[in-house]
Motif scaffolding. Structure first.
Motif, PDB file in Angstrom:
ATOM      1  N   GLN A 148       0.809  -1.216   0.000  1.00 53.02           N
ATOM      2  CA  GLN A 148       0.000   0.000   0.000  1.00 53.02           C
ATOM      3  C   GLN A 148       0.843   1.266   0.000  1.00 53.02           C
ATOM      4  OE1 GLN A 148      -2.527  -0.672   3.370  1.00 53.02           O
ATOM      5  NE2 GLN A 148      -3.772  -2.153   2.276  1.00 53.02           N
ATOM      6  N   ASP A 149       2.053   1.178   0.487  1.00 50.00           N
ATOM      7  CA  ASP A 149       2.929   2.345   0.513  1.00 50.00           C
ATOM      8  C   ASP A 149       3.579   2.624  -0.836  1.00 50.00           C
ATOM      9  OD1 ASP A 149       2.404   2.755   3.210  1.00 50.00           O
ATOM     10  OD2 ASP A 149       4.118   1.553   3.854  1.00 50.00           O
ATOM     11  N   HIS A 150       3.556   1.641  -1.742  1.00 46.84           N
ATOM     12  CA  HIS A 150       4.310   1.774  -2.986  1.00 46.84           C
ATOM     13  C   HIS A 150       3.519   1.483  -4.257  1.00 46.84           C
ATOM     14  CE1 HIS A 150       7.981   2.082  -0.622  1.00 46.84           C
ATOM     15  NE2 HIS A 150       7.490   1.104   0.122  1.00 46.84           N
ATOM     16  N   PHE A 151       2.398   0.791  -4.133  1.00 43.55           N
ATOM     17  CA  PHE A 151       1.668   0.338  -5.311  1.00 43.55           C
ATOM     18  C   PHE A 151       0.179   0.659  -5.198  1.00 43.55           C
ATOM     19  CE2 PHE A 151       5.254  -2.582  -4.631  1.00 43.55           C
ATOM     20  CZ  PHE A 151       5.958  -2.359  -5.816  1.00 43.55           C
ATOM     21  N   ARG A 152      -0.455   0.789  -6.357  1.00 47.55           N
ATOM     22  CA  ARG A 152      -1.909   1.006  -6.406  1.00 47.55           C
ATOM     23  C   ARG A 152      -2.657  -0.307  -6.612  1.00 47.55           C
ATOM     24  NH1 ARG A 152      -0.002   5.084  -9.646  1.00 47.55           N
ATOM     25  NH2 ARG A 152      -0.649   4.003 -11.527  1.00 47.55           N
ATOM     26  N   GLU A 153      -1.945  -1.287  -7.119  1.00 49.40           N
ATOM     27  CA  GLU A 153      -2.566  -2.563  -7.464  1.00 49.40           C
ATOM     28  C   GLU A 153      -1.539  -3.673  -7.242  1.00 49.40           C
ATOM     29  OE1 GLU A 153      -4.466  -4.504 -11.558  1.00 49.40           O
ATOM     30  OE2 GLU A 153      -3.850  -2.410 -11.518  1.00 49.40           O
ATOM     31  N   LEU A 154      -2.037  -4.840  -6.869  1.00 55.81           N
ATOM     32  CA  LEU A 154      -1.177  -6.000  -6.671  1.00 55.81           C
ATOM     33  C   LEU A 154      -1.761  -7.158  -7.470  1.00 55.81           C
ATOM     34  CD1 LEU A 154       1.317  -6.966  -5.042  1.00 55.81           C
ATOM     35  CD2 LEU A 154      -0.250  -7.684  -3.263  1.00 55.81           C
ATOM     36  N   VAL A 155      -0.903  -7.864  -8.214  1.00 58.56           N
ATOM     37  CA  VAL A 155      -1.348  -8.999  -9.020  1.00 58.56           C
ATOM     38  C   VAL A 155      -0.542 -10.236  -8.653  1.00 58.56           C
ATOM     39  CG1 VAL A 155      -2.134  -7.576 -10.957  1.00 58.56           C
ATOM     40  CG2 VAL A 155       0.216  -8.454 -10.944  1.00 58.56           C
ATOM     41  N   VAL A 156      -1.066 -11.380  -9.050  1.00 58.00           N
ATOM     42  CA  VAL A 156      -0.395 -12.661  -8.817  1.00 58.00           C
ATOM     43  C   VAL A 156      -0.855 -13.622  -9.912  1.00 58.00           C
ATOM     44  CG1 VAL A 156      -2.169 -13.536  -7.227  1.00 58.00           C
ATOM     45  CG2 VAL A 156       0.169 -14.413  -7.064  1.00 58.00           C
ATOM     46  N   ARG A 157      -0.022 -14.603 -10.196  1.00 54.70           N
ATOM     47  CA  ARG A 157      -0.397 -15.649 -11.154  1.00 54.70           C
ATOM     48  C   ARG A 157      -0.340 -16.993 -10.446  1.00 54.70           C
ATOM     49  NH1 ARG A 157      -1.102 -17.236 -16.200  1.00 54.70           N
ATOM     50  NH2 ARG A 157      -0.102 -19.119 -16.982  1.00 54.70           N
ATOM     51  N   THR A 158      -1.412 -17.767 -10.595  1.00 53.15           N
ATOM     52  CA  THR A 158      -1.440 -19.112 -10.033  1.00 53.15           C
ATOM     53  C   THR A 158      -2.278 -20.010 -10.927  1.00 53.15           C
ATOM     54  OG1 THR A 158      -1.915 -20.457  -8.088  1.00 53.15           O
ATOM     55  CG2 THR A 158      -3.456 -18.672  -8.549  1.00 53.15           C
ATOM     56  N   ASP A 159      -1.963 -21.295 -10.902  1.00 50.02           N
ATOM     57  CA  ASP A 159      -2.797 -22.266 -11.602  1.00 50.02           C
ATOM     58  C   ASP A 159      -3.335 -23.314 -10.630  1.00 50.02           C
ATOM     59  OD1 ASP A 159      -0.506 -23.699 -11.104  1.00 50.02           O
ATOM     60  OD2 ASP A 159      -0.014 -24.067 -13.195  1.00 50.02           O
ATOM     61  N   SER A 160      -3.227 -22.994  -9.344  1.00 47.66           N
ATOM     62  CA  SER A 160      -3.687 -23.899  -8.284  1.00 47.66           C
ATOM     63  C   SER A 160      -5.097 -23.515  -7.839  1.00 47.66           C
ATOM     64  CB  SER A 160      -2.717 -23.806  -7.099  1.00 47.66           C
ATOM     65  OG  SER A 160      -3.320 -24.247  -5.924  1.00 47.66           O
ATOM     66  N   SER A 161      -5.989 -24.494  -7.770  1.00 50.47           N
ATOM     67  CA  SER A 161      -7.352 -24.204  -7.315  1.00 50.47           C
ATOM     68  C   SER A 161      -7.366 -23.788  -5.847  1.00 50.47           C
ATOM     69  CB  SER A 161      -8.276 -25.401  -7.546  1.00 50.47           C
ATOM     70  OG  SER A 161      -7.809 -26.526  -6.828  1.00 50.47           O
ATOM     71  N   GLY A 162      -6.468 -24.373  -5.048  1.00 51.05           N
ATOM     72  CA  GLY A 162      -6.375 -23.983  -3.643  1.00 51.05           C
ATOM     73  C   GLY A 162      -5.924 -22.536  -3.496  1.00 51.05           C
ATOM     74  N   ALA A 163      -4.922 -22.139  -4.285  1.00 53.54           N
ATOM     75  CA  ALA A 163      -4.445 -20.749  -4.251  1.00 53.54           C
ATOM     76  C   ALA A 163      -5.518 -19.802  -4.770  1.00 53.54           C
ATOM     77  CB  ALA A 163      -3.157 -20.608  -5.052  1.00 53.54           C
ATOM     78  N   ASP A 164      -6.250 -20.225  -5.800  1.00 50.51           N
ATOM     79  CA  ASP A 164      -7.346 -19.411  -6.322  1.00 50.51           C
ATOM     80  C   ASP A 164      -8.346 -19.098  -5.207  1.00 50.51           C
ATOM     81  OD1 ASP A 164      -9.287 -18.332  -8.402  1.00 50.51           O
ATOM     82  OD2 ASP A 164     -10.407 -20.094  -7.713  1.00 50.51           O
ATOM     83  N   ALA A 165      -8.746 -20.121  -4.464  1.00 52.68           N
ATOM     84  CA  ALA A 165      -9.703 -19.928  -3.368  1.00 52.68           C
ATOM     85  C   ALA A 165      -9.112 -19.025  -2.283  1.00 52.68           C
ATOM     86  CB  ALA A 165     -10.102 -21.283  -2.779  1.00 52.68           C
ATOM     87  N   PHE A 166      -7.827 -19.218  -1.975  1.00 53.95           N
ATOM     88  CA  PHE A 166      -7.153 -18.406  -0.964  1.00 53.95           C
ATOM     89  C   PHE A 166      -7.155 -16.931  -1.356  1.00 53.95           C
ATOM     90  CE2 PHE A 166      -3.125 -16.356   0.257  1.00 53.95           C
ATOM     91  CZ  PHE A 166      -3.265 -16.345   1.633  1.00 53.95           C
ATOM     92  N   TYR A 167      -6.748 -16.634  -2.574  1.00 51.90           N
ATOM     93  CA  TYR A 167      -6.679 -15.232  -3.005  1.00 51.90           C
ATOM     94  C   TYR A 167      -8.063 -14.591  -3.060  1.00 51.90           C
ATOM     95  CZ  TYR A 167      -1.781 -16.059  -3.928  1.00 51.90           C
ATOM     96  OH  TYR A 167      -0.456 -16.371  -3.793  1.00 51.90           O
ATOM     97  N   ARG A 168      -9.042 -15.330  -3.554  1.00 48.02           N
ATOM     98  CA  ARG A 168     -10.412 -14.790  -3.604  1.00 48.02           C
ATOM     99  C   ARG A 168     -10.944 -14.525  -2.184  1.00 48.02           C
ATOM    100  NH1 ARG A 168     -13.107 -15.405  -8.726  1.00 48.02           N
ATOM    101  NH2 ARG A 168     -11.798 -16.530 -10.186  1.00 48.02           N
ATOM    102  N   ALA A 169     -10.644 -15.424  -1.257  1.00 50.58           N
ATOM    103  CA  ALA A 169     -11.088 -15.250   0.133  1.00 50.58           C
ATOM    104  C   ALA A 169     -10.422 -14.041   0.785  1.00 50.58           C
ATOM    105  CB  ALA A 169     -10.795 -16.506   0.945  1.00 50.58           C
ATOM    106  N   ASN A 170      -9.288 -13.609   0.228  1.00 49.17           N
ATOM    107  CA  ASN A 170      -8.561 -12.473   0.777  1.00 49.17           C
ATOM    108  C   ASN A 170      -8.726 -11.203  -0.057  1.00 49.17           C
ATOM    109  OD1 ASN A 170      -6.860 -13.156   3.288  1.00 49.17           O
ATOM    110  ND2 ASN A 170      -6.694 -14.970   1.992  1.00 49.17           N
ATOM    111  N   GLY A 171      -9.804 -11.134  -0.828  1.00 45.43           N
ATOM    112  CA  GLY A 171     -10.167  -9.893  -1.502  1.00 45.43           C
ATOM    113  C   GLY A 171      -9.678  -9.717  -2.921  1.00 45.43           C
ATOM    114  N   PHE A 172      -8.977 -10.696  -3.466  1.00 44.85           N
ATOM    115  CA  PHE A 172      -8.506 -10.601  -4.844  1.00 44.85           C
ATOM    116  C   PHE A 172      -9.635 -10.984  -5.797  1.00 44.85           C
ATOM    117  CE2 PHE A 172      -4.572 -10.639  -2.672  1.00 44.85           C
ATOM    118  CZ  PHE A 172      -3.546 -10.263  -3.531  1.00 44.85           C
ATOM    119  N   SER A 173      -9.665 -10.331  -6.949  1.00 48.49           N
ATOM    120  CA  SER A 173     -10.582 -10.765  -7.996  1.00 48.49           C
ATOM    121  C   SER A 173      -9.813 -11.711  -8.911  1.00 48.49           C
ATOM    122  CB  SER A 173     -11.124  -9.568  -8.777  1.00 48.49           C
ATOM    123  OG  SER A 173     -10.066  -8.831  -9.351  1.00 48.49           O
TER     124      SER A 173
END
Length: 157
Positions: free
Chosen positions: A109-134
């Motif tokens: 938040q101190d340096h960026f306006r947006e944060l992205v990530v790449r994953t092909d794991s269904s578990g990681a997908d659920a984790f990121y979505r549960a933590n506010g990522f689209s």
């Protein structure tokens, strides 16, 4: 599980062997890339806004790792990328990943306006979505993203 999140200033001084071995056994190559790129100097998390964290358990064992880089794939200013985020299988479902992600988001938040990530794991997908990522960003190099609005920055302070 009691843990301590600490910034890693020099990855060469941290024993990542157990996490590396475990991640490779699960079919993930990104921790190998973390070590290789750190050793060859191509990614040492040392640019403005970049950081690498480790999470140690009460036995002083490294159980998680994750970092933040400027997104090398984006042409937009102010985009950070979550990198090399891995939680040991023995430490999953304990809230450690969420704590580590929250620490990285706070730094971002101190340096960026947006944060992205790449994953092909269904578990990681659920984790990121549960933590506010689209998800499903429609980008070739990012599967999930979150906008770090100024309101969020103020809440973190």
């Amino acid at each position: 599980m009691t843990v301590e999140i600490k910034e890693i200033h020099d990855l060469k001084e941290v024993d990542v062997s157990k996490l590396l071995e475990e991640s490779e056994a699960e079919g993930y190559r990104f921790l190998r890339r973390l070590v290789d790129q750190y050793e060859d100097g191509s990614n040492t998390f040392n640019k403005t806004g970049e950081v690498l964290y480790g999470v140690w358990d009460h036995h002083n064992q490294l159980v998680a790792i994750g970092g933040l880089n400027r997104d090398p794939y984006s042409t937009k200013e102010g985009v950070g990328r979550l990198r090399r985020f891995y939680i040991s299988s023995t430490a999953r479902r304990e809230g450690i990943g969420t704590k580590l992600l929250q620490q990285i988001l706070e730094d971002a938040q101190d340096h960026f306006r947006e944060l992205v990530v790449r994953t092909d794991s269904s578990g990681a997908d659920a984790f990121y979505r549960a933590n506010g990522f689209s998800g499903d960003l429609g980008l070739p190099e990012a599967t999930h993203g979150i906008v770090l609005e100024k309101e969020h920055r103020k809440k973190a302070e």
